[in-house]
Every structure is written in structure tokens, then in C-alpha cells.
Design an enzyme around this catalytic site. Structure first.
Site, PDB file in Angstrom:
ATOM      1  CG  ASP A   9      -0.229   0.100   2.556  1.00 62.85           C
ATOM      2  OD1 ASP A   9      -0.820   0.672   3.506  1.00 62.85           O
ATOM      3  OD2 ASP A   9       0.927  -0.375   2.653  1.00 62.85           O
ATOM      4  CG  ASP A  14       4.001   0.193   1.634  1.00 64.69           C
ATOM      5  OD1 ASP A  14       3.801   1.134   2.412  1.00 64.69           O
ATOM      6  OD2 ASP A  14       3.395  -0.891   1.706  1.00 64.69           O
ATOM      7  CG  ASN A  38       0.497   3.509   4.166  1.00 63.63           C
ATOM      8  OD1 ASN A  38       0.349   3.481   5.391  1.00 63.63           O
ATOM      9  ND2 ASN A  38       1.397   2.787   3.540  1.00 63.63           N
ATOM     10  CB  THR A 125       4.601  -4.034   2.754  1.00 63.05           C
ATOM     11  OG1 THR A 125       4.086  -3.504   1.514  1.00 63.05           O
ATOM     12  CG2 THR A 125       5.781  -4.936   2.485  1.00 63.05           C
ATOM     13  CG  PHE A 167      -2.102   1.593   9.316  1.00 64.45           C
ATOM     14  CD1 PHE A 167      -1.831   1.120   8.044  1.00 64.45           C
ATOM     15  CD2 PHE A 167      -3.183   2.441   9.500  1.00 64.45           C
ATOM     16  CE1 PHE A 167      -2.614   1.506   6.960  1.00 64.45           C
ATOM     17  CE2 PHE A 167      -3.976   2.835   8.441  1.00 64.45           C
ATOM     18  CZ  PHE A 167      -3.692   2.363   7.163  1.00 64.45           C
ATOM     19  CG  ASN A 168       0.287  -2.836   7.395  1.00 59.77           C
ATOM     20  OD1 ASN A 168      -0.132  -1.822   6.849  1.00 59.77           O
ATOM     21  ND2 ASN A 168       1.543  -3.252   7.289  1.00 59.77           N
ATOM     22  CG  HIS A 241       7.190   0.288  10.086  1.00 55.10           C
ATOM     23  ND1 HIS A 241       7.312  -0.236  11.353  1.00 55.10           N
ATOM     24  CD2 HIS A 241       6.762   1.566  10.271  1.00 55.10           C
ATOM     25  CE1 HIS A 241       6.959   0.656  12.256  1.00 55.10           C
ATOM     26  NE2 HIS A 241       6.631   1.760  11.642  1.00 55.10           N
ATOM     27  CG  ASP A 242       5.905  -1.564   4.703  1.00 59.15           C
ATOM     28  OD1 ASP A 242       5.208  -0.726   4.121  1.00 59.15           O
ATOM     29  OD2 ASP A 242       5.498  -2.237   5.668  1.00 59.15           O
TER      30      ASP A 242
HETATM   31  O1  RIB Z   1       2.467   0.185  10.867  1.00 56.70           O
HETATM   32  C1  RIB Z   1       3.351   0.310   9.775  1.00 56.70           C
HETATM   33  C2  RIB Z   1       2.703  -0.170   8.528  1.00 56.70           C
HETATM   34  O2  RIB Z   1       1.563   0.626   8.241  1.00 56.70           O
HETATM   35  C3  RIB Z   1       3.609  -0.038   7.287  1.00 56.70           C
HETATM   36  O3  RIB Z   1       3.289  -1.044   6.368  1.00 56.70           O
HETATM   37  C4  RIB Z   1       3.234   1.310   6.733  1.00 56.70           C
HETATM   38  O4  RIB Z   1       3.430   1.385   5.313  1.00 56.70           O
HETATM   39  C5  RIB Z   1       1.757   1.335   7.029  1.00 56.70           C
HETATM   40  O5  RIB Z   1       1.095   0.641   5.980  1.00 56.70           O
HETATM   41 CA    CA Z   2       2.739  -0.453   4.101  1.00 58.35          CA
END
Ligand code: RIB
Ligand code: CA
Length: 308
Positions: A9, A14, A38, A125, A167-168, A241-242
Site C-alpha cells: 500500500d 512500502d 496508507n 506490506t 496500522f496494517n 517497517h516495510d
Molecule cells: O504500521 C506500519 C505499517 O503501516 C507499514 O506497512 C506502513 O506502510 C503502514 O502501511
Molecule cells: Ca505499508
């Protein structure tokens, strides 16, 4: 060559993950499939097209747009951390190459069915809506998937979008429950490990020092992440993160964790979207807990050098 699909996303981090993956000499990216997360669905698809071209790729790597909304809950986005464009407002040329005409879920199903003799790796991701829909529509595709490597969830670190949820997962907890529960081997990069891999100024400088177009683009994206992280949430450098999904795939020895079974809180309430790992050797999820963060960034620079 190791075959992968990246379901994403984009999103600043990403985008760095995609650039890193395209720099890896032993990876064959079969497709980019995109999902709302996102930012809204059409924008994540547009951003994936942008990054495909920044990475010097052509239509041999299709970009397939996927689910525009979560399976059940209302849609949420994360513009605070990615800007309204999803790429931090960085000015890129409009992409020339088009989207594939195929829905992302159908791309995932088609490629996984084609991979039954040599199963691929599905890297996720973003919210897991596309993966959950594919696994539900066509359970047979499991025989074409060697493993799933995903960024999502939190346990000891607590959440980043609520006190409990990352979040994901929060963006589509029902999809996450389907994926964690499908039985496939999963390696999970949760906040528990990504919060220990921070984009310090020195590391950002090392990324930029790789010097090619793609590394400079990755530096701009990481810099934008840090600026938005500082303004939105904390006084700390942005977590990686990703990109950590790609690095865990190419450099697994840099990450350590324990096997677990992972459940997801799907009941509405303060813990909605929380991931709950139950550690057991028989678990299907390798829940990463630590990483050698210096070596992870050095490995990221190594992948970026692959574009030279
Ligand atoms: O919490 C981090 C994740 O949420 C990552 O994948 C970032 O791109 C958002 O999508
Ligand atoms: Ca992401």
C-alpha cells in the site's frame, strides 16, 4: 532466482521496500499488487507504478490494483505518516506504464497456481485484504505459496494507530485473521522488531552514499518518513517497517524470533485489531522479536547497490 509477489500500500516505507527488492540480484518480482491502506486504493496503485519506474522496471512486472476497501470494517488511511499523496509529497514524474488490466486478487491467484512446481513467497506490506480474498476464493493456491513474509501487528511494543493495534492489522483485522489462520508458514515483522530498526541520520547518509538514482530516491523517501514520524508521533527516527520484510527474506540470519500462533481481536472495542501471539514451537508464525539493526541497514545499502 527466488520468485516473489509484493502486495503493498505505497506508502513511503512500502516504496523503499520495492526499490530494495528490485535491487536484489537473486529476487524475481513477479508482480506488484496493491491495496487500499496508507492512502486510498487508486493512489496506492498509482504510487506503485511510480516506484516501478523509479526502480527502472517495465511492464514485465505488472502492477495490479486490488481491494479498494477492507473486508468488513470501515476504511482507514494513514496520511499523517505518508502525506496526502502517500509518497510524502515528493515530486515524481507521472508514470508512463499502465496498470495491468487484472485485479490484484486474480493476479495473486494466477501466479500462485502457476507456481505449484516451485512455490513463491508472498511479501505483504499493507492491509491483508487482497491475500485474504485470494486465499478464500481459491484455497488451492496455498500449494503455490512457500511462505508469507509480512509487516504487521504488535505485542510487547503496543500499537501505532491505537494503543493496542498496528496500522496494517487495524486497517483490516478480519483479513489479517484469515491470513494468520490459513496455516501457511508466515514470518511476521511486527512493531516488536521494526521499532528496534531506526533510520538514524548516519544510516540515512549511508543510504544516500550508495549514490545511484534508486538509493537517492530511497534516501528521500526515508527522510520524508522521518520528518512525518517526528511531526506525527514521536521524537524518534522512523522505524524501518516495510523494507524489513524484504531484508528478512534476503538476510534471514539478521532477525531472531520465536514460533507462535497469532490471533487477531476482531470484536469492536478498545483492542480492535490487536494481534495476540501465543508462543509455541508448533506455531505457523515466526514472530520476530529482535534484529541486528546495524547489519539490516548495511544489507539495505547492499540491495540498493544492486541498481548500479
Ligand atoms: O504500521 C506500519 C505499517 O503501516 C507499514 O506497512 C506502513 O506502510 C503502514 O502501511
Ligand atoms: Ca505499508
Amino acid at each position: 532466482m527466488k520468485k516473489i509477489i509484493i502486495d503493498c500500500d505505497p506508502g513511503l516505507d512500502d516504496a523503499v521496500a520495492l526499490i530494495a527488492a528490485f535491487g536484489a540480484k537473486d529476487l524475481c518480482v513477479l508482480a506488484l499488487t496493491t491495496v487500499a491502506g496508507n492512502v486510498k486504493g487508486p493512489q496506492t496503485a498509482y504510487n506503485a507504478r511510480v516506484i516501478r519506474e523509479v526502480s527502472g522496471q517495465d511492464e514485465s512486472v505488472p502492477v495490479s490494483e486490488g481491494a479498494p476497501q477492507p473486508i468488513l470494517r470501515d476504511a482507514v488511511t494513514a496520511e499523517d505518516f505518508h502525506g496526502s499523496t502517500g509518497l510524502g509529497g515528493i515530486d515524481y514524474p507521472d508514470p508512463v506504464l499502465p496498470l495491468s488490466g487484472e485485479h490484484a486478487v486474480n493476479t495473486i491467484i494466477r501466479l500462485c497456481r502457476d507456481a505449484k512446481d516451485a512455490p513463491l513467497t508472498l511479501i505483504i506490506t499493507g492491509p491483508m485484504t487482497n491475500a485474504a480474498l485470494a486465499l478464500t476464493m481459491a484455497p488451492d493456491i496455498q500449494s503455490g505459496i512457500a511462505e508469507i513474509v509480512l509487516m504487521g501487528g504488535a505485542d510487547t511494543e503496543g500499537g501505532n494507530i491505537t494503543p493496542f493495534a498496528e496500522f496494517n492489522i487495524y486497517a483490516d483485522p478480519h483479513a489479517a485473521a484469515v491470513v494468520f489462520g490459513c496455516g501457511l508458514p508466515i514470518r511476521c515483522l511486527s512493531l516488536d522488531v521494526t521499532h528496534g530498526i531506526r533510520t538514524t541520520k548516519a544510516r540515512l547518509a549511508a543510504v544516500r552514499a550508495v549514490g545511484n538514482k534508486q538509493a537517492l530516491a530511497a534516501g528521500d523517501l526515508l527522510d520524508a518518513s522521518c520528518k512525518l514520524e517526528f511531526s506525527a508521533k514521536s521524537d524518534r527516527d522512523a522505524p524501518l517497517h516495510d523494507p524489513s520484510t524484504v531484508l528478512a527474506f534476503t538476510h534471514p540470519h539478521l532477525f531472531k524470533g520465536r514460533k507462535a500462533n497469532v490471533s487477531v481481536v476482531t470484536e469492536v472495542g478498545e483492542q480492535f485489531g490487536r494481534t495476540v501471539p501465543t508462543f509455541a514451537e508448533s506455531g505457523n508464525v515466526l514472530w520476530y522479536e529482535t534484529a541486528d539493526d546495524d547489519a539490516v541497514f548495511a544489507a539495505l545499502c547492499g540491495l540498493l547497490e544492486g541498481h548500479s
